[in-house]
Design a protein around this motif. Structure first.
Motif, PDB file in Angstrom:
ATOM      1  N   ALA A 289       0.958  -1.148  -0.084  1.00  0.00           N
ATOM      2  CA  ALA A 289      -0.108   0.116   0.076  1.00  0.00           C
ATOM      3  C   ALA A 289       0.786   1.364   0.204  1.00  0.00           C
ATOM      4  O   ALA A 289       0.377   2.188  -0.689  1.00  0.00           O
ATOM      5  CB  ALA A 289      -1.059   0.070   1.156  1.00  0.00           C
ATOM      6  N   ALA A 290       2.011   1.148   0.742  1.00  0.00           N
ATOM      7  CA  ALA A 290       2.809   2.350   0.762  1.00  0.00           C
ATOM      8  C   ALA A 290       3.508   2.609  -0.605  1.00  0.00           C
ATOM      9  O   ALA A 290       3.831   3.724  -1.200  1.00  0.00           O
ATOM     10  CB  ALA A 290       3.748   2.094   1.842  1.00  0.00           C
ATOM     11  N   GLN A 291       4.036   1.612  -1.403  1.00  0.00           N
ATOM     12  CA  GLN A 291       4.603   1.584  -2.635  1.00  0.00           C
ATOM     13  C   GLN A 291       3.719   2.236  -3.791  1.00  0.00           C
ATOM     14  O   GLN A 291       3.919   2.962  -4.491  1.00  0.00           O
ATOM     15  CB  GLN A 291       4.996   0.356  -2.941  1.00  0.00           C
ATOM     16  CG  GLN A 291       6.255  -0.330  -2.168  1.00  0.00           C
ATOM     17  CD  GLN A 291       6.728  -1.702  -2.522  1.00  0.00           C
ATOM     18  OE1 GLN A 291       5.781  -2.594  -2.837  1.00  0.00           O
ATOM     19  NE2 GLN A 291       8.120  -1.857  -2.609  1.00  0.00           N
ATOM     20  N   ILE A 292       2.451   1.518  -3.488  1.00  0.00           N
ATOM     21  CA  ILE A 292       1.527   2.232  -4.324  1.00  0.00           C
ATOM     22  C   ILE A 292       1.041   3.793  -4.126  1.00  0.00           C
ATOM     23  O   ILE A 292       1.095   4.378  -5.413  1.00  0.00           O
ATOM     24  CB  ILE A 292       0.015   1.172  -4.395  1.00  0.00           C
ATOM     25  CG1 ILE A 292       0.130   0.150  -4.902  1.00  0.00           C
ATOM     26  CG2 ILE A 292      -1.171   2.021  -4.730  1.00  0.00           C
ATOM     27  CD1 ILE A 292      -1.011  -0.711  -4.449  1.00  0.00           C
ATOM     28  N   GLN A 293       0.924   4.054  -2.771  1.00  0.00           N
ATOM     29  CA  GLN A 293       0.658   5.538  -2.795  1.00  0.00           C
ATOM     30  C   GLN A 293       1.933   6.329  -2.980  1.00  0.00           C
ATOM     31  O   GLN A 293       1.488   7.565  -3.704  1.00  0.00           O
ATOM     32  CB  GLN A 293       0.522   5.675  -1.208  1.00  0.00           C
ATOM     33  CG  GLN A 293      -0.270   6.888  -0.868  1.00  0.00           C
ATOM     34  CD  GLN A 293      -1.431   7.393  -1.489  1.00  0.00           C
ATOM     35  OE1 GLN A 293      -2.537   6.918  -1.116  1.00  0.00           O
ATOM     36  NE2 GLN A 293      -1.590   8.399  -2.216  1.00  0.00           N
ATOM     37  N   ALA A 294       3.066   5.984  -2.842  1.00  0.00           N
ATOM     38  CA  ALA A 294       4.251   6.603  -3.225  1.00  0.00           C
ATOM     39  C   ALA A 294       4.440   7.074  -4.683  1.00  0.00           C
ATOM     40  O   ALA A 294       4.449   8.046  -5.187  1.00  0.00           O
ATOM     41  CB  ALA A 294       5.489   5.962  -2.810  1.00  0.00           C
ATOM     42  N   ASP A 295       3.866   5.933  -5.611  1.00  0.00           N
ATOM     43  CA  ASP A 295       4.038   5.987  -6.755  1.00  0.00           C
ATOM     44  C   ASP A 295       2.767   6.695  -7.481  1.00  0.00           C
ATOM     45  O   ASP A 295       2.846   7.639  -8.422  1.00  0.00           O
ATOM     46  CB  ASP A 295       3.981   4.660  -7.690  1.00  0.00           C
ATOM     47  CG  ASP A 295       5.451   4.156  -7.851  1.00  0.00           C
ATOM     48  OD1 ASP A 295       6.330   4.724  -7.960  1.00  0.00           O
ATOM     49  OD2 ASP A 295       5.479   2.799  -7.933  1.00  0.00           O
ATOM     50  N   LEU A 296       1.700   6.751  -6.677  1.00  0.00           N
ATOM     51  CA  LEU A 296       0.691   7.605  -7.188  1.00  0.00           C
ATOM     52  C   LEU A 296       0.944   9.181  -6.910  1.00  0.00           C
ATOM     53  O   LEU A 296       0.502   9.790  -7.704  1.00  0.00           O
ATOM     54  CB  LEU A 296      -0.544   7.320  -6.268  1.00  0.00           C
ATOM     55  CG  LEU A 296      -1.554   6.049  -6.729  1.00  0.00           C
ATOM     56  CD1 LEU A 296      -2.775   5.669  -5.720  1.00  0.00           C
ATOM     57  CD2 LEU A 296      -1.936   6.032  -8.109  1.00  0.00           C
ATOM     58  N   ASP A 297       1.498   9.295  -5.898  1.00  0.00           N
ATOM     59  CA  ASP A 297       1.894  10.786  -5.622  1.00  0.00           C
ATOM     60  C   ASP A 297       3.027  11.279  -6.499  1.00  0.00           C
ATOM     61  O   ASP A 297       2.847  12.407  -6.911  1.00  0.00           O
ATOM     62  CB  ASP A 297       2.553  10.854  -4.030  1.00  0.00           C
ATOM     63  CG  ASP A 297       1.497  10.691  -3.200  1.00  0.00           C
ATOM     64  OD1 ASP A 297       0.391  10.679  -3.330  1.00  0.00           O
ATOM     65  OD2 ASP A 297       2.038  10.273  -1.874  1.00  0.00           O
ATOM     66  N   ASP A 298       3.750  10.448  -6.921  1.00  0.00           N
ATOM     67  CA  ASP A 298       4.691  10.885  -7.721  1.00  0.00           C
ATOM     68  C   ASP A 298       4.465  10.904  -9.312  1.00  0.00           C
ATOM     69  O   ASP A 298       4.810  12.055 -10.119  1.00  0.00           O
ATOM     70  CB  ASP A 298       6.033   9.619  -8.167  1.00  0.00           C
ATOM     71  CG  ASP A 298       6.723   9.586  -6.742  1.00  0.00           C
ATOM     72  OD1 ASP A 298       6.913  10.785  -6.008  1.00  0.00           O
ATOM     73  OD2 ASP A 298       7.579   8.772  -6.552  1.00  0.00           O
ATOM     74  N   LEU A 299       3.251  10.107  -9.567  1.00  0.00           N
ATOM     75  CA  LEU A 299       2.618  10.505 -10.706  1.00  0.00           C
ATOM     76  C   LEU A 299       1.797  11.900 -10.829  1.00  0.00           C
ATOM     77  O   LEU A 299       2.213  12.514 -11.765  1.00  0.00           O
ATOM     78  CB  LEU A 299       1.563   9.456 -11.227  1.00  0.00           C
ATOM     79  CG  LEU A 299       1.956   8.112 -11.680  1.00  0.00           C
ATOM     80  CD1 LEU A 299       1.124   7.136 -11.763  1.00  0.00           C
ATOM     81  CD2 LEU A 299       2.535   8.285 -13.126  1.00  0.00           C
ATOM     82  N   ASP A 300       1.206  12.079  -9.694  1.00  0.00           N
ATOM     83  CA  ASP A 300       0.438  13.571  -9.460  1.00  0.00           C
ATOM     84  C   ASP A 300       1.411  14.578  -9.577  1.00  0.00           C
ATOM     85  O   ASP A 300       0.932  15.663 -10.042  1.00  0.00           O
ATOM     86  CB  ASP A 300      -0.269  13.230  -8.271  1.00  0.00           C
ATOM     87  CG  ASP A 300      -1.114  14.515  -8.099  1.00  0.00           C
ATOM     88  OD1 ASP A 300      -1.995  14.914  -8.798  1.00  0.00           O
ATOM     89  OD2 ASP A 300      -1.209  14.993  -6.919  1.00  0.00           O
ATOM     90  N   HIS A 301       2.532  14.385  -9.155  1.00  0.00           N
ATOM     91  CA  HIS A 301       3.637  15.468  -9.209  1.00  0.00           C
ATOM     92  C   HIS A 301       4.508  15.465 -10.103  1.00  0.00           C
ATOM     93  O   HIS A 301       5.444  16.358 -10.397  1.00  0.00           O
ATOM     94  CB  HIS A 301       4.221  15.522  -7.732  1.00  0.00           C
ATOM     95  CG  HIS A 301       3.421  15.886  -6.598  1.00  0.00           C
ATOM     96  ND1 HIS A 301       2.792  14.922  -6.007  1.00  0.00           N
ATOM     97  CD2 HIS A 301       3.006  16.970  -6.248  1.00  0.00           C
ATOM     98  CE1 HIS A 301       2.206  15.630  -4.899  1.00  0.00           C
ATOM     99  NE2 HIS A 301       2.367  16.789  -4.874  1.00  0.00           N
ATOM    100  N   GLY A 302       4.556  14.371 -11.101  1.00  0.00           N
ATOM    101  CA  GLY A 302       5.251  14.336 -12.278  1.00  0.00           C
ATOM    102  C   GLY A 302       6.843  13.999 -11.727  1.00  0.00           C
ATOM    103  O   GLY A 302       7.882  14.502 -12.619  1.00  0.00           O
ATOM    104  N   HIS A 303       7.275  13.607 -10.713  1.00  0.00           N
ATOM    105  CA  HIS A 303       8.496  13.320 -10.265  1.00  0.00           C
ATOM    106  C   HIS A 303       8.658  11.658 -10.209  1.00  0.00           C
ATOM    107  O   HIS A 303       8.604  10.986  -9.236  1.00  0.00           O
ATOM    108  CB  HIS A 303       8.850  13.897  -8.927  1.00  0.00           C
ATOM    109  CG  HIS A 303       8.684  15.123  -8.818  1.00  0.00           C
ATOM    110  ND1 HIS A 303       9.508  16.098  -9.796  1.00  0.00           N
ATOM    111  CD2 HIS A 303       7.951  16.272  -8.150  1.00  0.00           C
ATOM    112  CE1 HIS A 303       9.221  17.337  -9.370  1.00  0.00           C
ATOM    113  NE2 HIS A 303       8.060  17.374  -8.412  1.00  0.00           N
ATOM    114  N   LEU A 304       8.968  10.874 -11.450  1.00  0.00           N
ATOM    115  CA  LEU A 304       9.082   9.652 -11.584  1.00  0.00           C
ATOM    116  C   LEU A 304      10.407   9.056 -11.331  1.00  0.00           C
ATOM    117  O   LEU A 304      11.251   9.908 -11.713  1.00  0.00           O
ATOM    118  CB  LEU A 304       8.347   9.269 -12.663  1.00  0.00           C
ATOM    119  CG  LEU A 304       7.062   9.745 -13.208  1.00  0.00           C
ATOM    120  CD1 LEU A 304       6.620   9.039 -14.657  1.00  0.00           C
ATOM    121  CD2 LEU A 304       5.958   9.493 -12.151  1.00  0.00           C
TER     122      LEU A 304
END
Length: 322
Positions: A289-304
């Motif tokens: 869940a933490a990995q999913i949330q981190a990638d969702l946040d990065d997608l939202d901010h454009g920092h992949l």
């Protein structure tokens, strides 16, 4: 896979029948249980003639994937990949060669493990040159379940997931599915390549200099190679993922591959989370869940990032590892 200490005194007749069918003398064979998988119960076997083998039997209620493993073994070996050779198989059992060396599963990873991960990246790049005709899990003839990458990518079964204390899993997973559906058309239109399907350190053997064996071939599938890199990075410590990428690419990860890599990471993390829920492994559920949330946040901010910001703790091994 690593053996336990106990040797079976009275092996199941299916183990002996499998060895006999494969052409070996089953008299006085020593069987040692290995780490079991989701679908198989594997055993190391030493015959009276000194043959070192692995015998697998299908778990009750699981799917038989041994024809798939036999097909994949032949294709990999033709490409110069040191895959375990499947010597005989049926729906219920499988006999294959025992790979030399040791699995790459030190926790935390040592310098020799990082070097082995680089070599693993080189072997993986060779594996991904093998073309297949379709996407998804392959059958014993190398045929997948999906004709398009989007069909494979979005083939996540609808499963009810309970919330944990302080964690709204249904909400997180529903939002993630919406993102995956919205972004699926941005996946590259690549022809499907042969993927191992469970490319992690414990399925790779090394002698300290090179990769000496690739095992557990029952989960092979057709797909985008980036999915294999994403799966490794979710389950291995960050330094091991960085080392794998060094071996896989001639230089940095191509810029155009970054978004698809993150999307595959999200997709695989959702699947792994469901698996850990089925095992009632709450620690691993929270990690996914933490990995999913981190990638969702990065997608939202454009920092992949090529390597997940949240990687498994090298000092911690979950109770239920797929």
């Amino acid at each position: 896979m690593s053996a336990r200490d106990a040797v079976i005194d009275r092996p199941h007749p299916l183990l002996l029948d499998a060895l006999t069918a494969a052409g070996f003398d089953a008299t006085d064979v020593r069987f040692t249980p290995l780490r079991s998988g989701t679908d198989s119960l594997p055993f190391a076997a030493t015959t009276c003639d000194g043959d070192e083998l692995v015998v697998k039997v299908r778990r009750v209620g699981s799917r038989s994937r041994y024809p798939t493993a036999a097909w994949a073994s032949a294709r990999m070996r033709e490409a110069g990949i040191p895959a375990a050779r499947v010597l005989w198989h049926s729906r219920e059992a499988c006999v294959e060669t025992c790979c030399p060396g040791r699995p790459i599963e030190a926790e935390p990873p040592q310098p020799q493990d990082l070097e082995a991960a680089v070599r693993a990246g080189e072997v993986l790049r060779r594996l991904h040159t093998i073309e297949v005709s379709s996407f998804g899990q392959l059958d014993g003839h190398g045929i997948g379940q999906h004709s398009t990458i989007q069909g494979w990518f979005l083939a996540l079964p609808a499963r009810r997931t309970p919330s944990l204390d302080g964690l709204d899993l249904p909400g997180l997973l529903n939002y993630t599915r919406l993102i995956l559906e919205a972004e699926a058309d941005r996946l590259p239109a690549t022809a499907p390549k042969l993927l191992h399907g469970d490319w992690v350190g414990r399925h790779l053997f090394t002698d300290g200099r090179r990769i000496t064996g690739v095992v557990d071939l029952e989960s092979v599938r057709g797909g985008d190679p980036l999915a294999e890199l994403a799966g490794w990075s979710l389950r291995e410590p960050a330094p091991m993922s960085e080392a794998l990428l060094v071996g896989y690419f001639d230089g940095p990860l191509p810029t155009e591959s970054l978004l698809p890599l993150v999307l595959f990471r999200l997709r695989i993390a959702v699947s792994l989370l469901h698996f850990h829920v089925s095992c009632d492994d709450q620690d691993m559920v929270r990690l996914r869940a933490a990995q999913i949330q981190a990638d969702l946040d990065d997608l939202d901010h454009g920092h992949l990032t090529a390597v997940p910001r949240i990687a498994p703790d090298p000092h911690f091994s979950g109770r239920c590892r797929p």
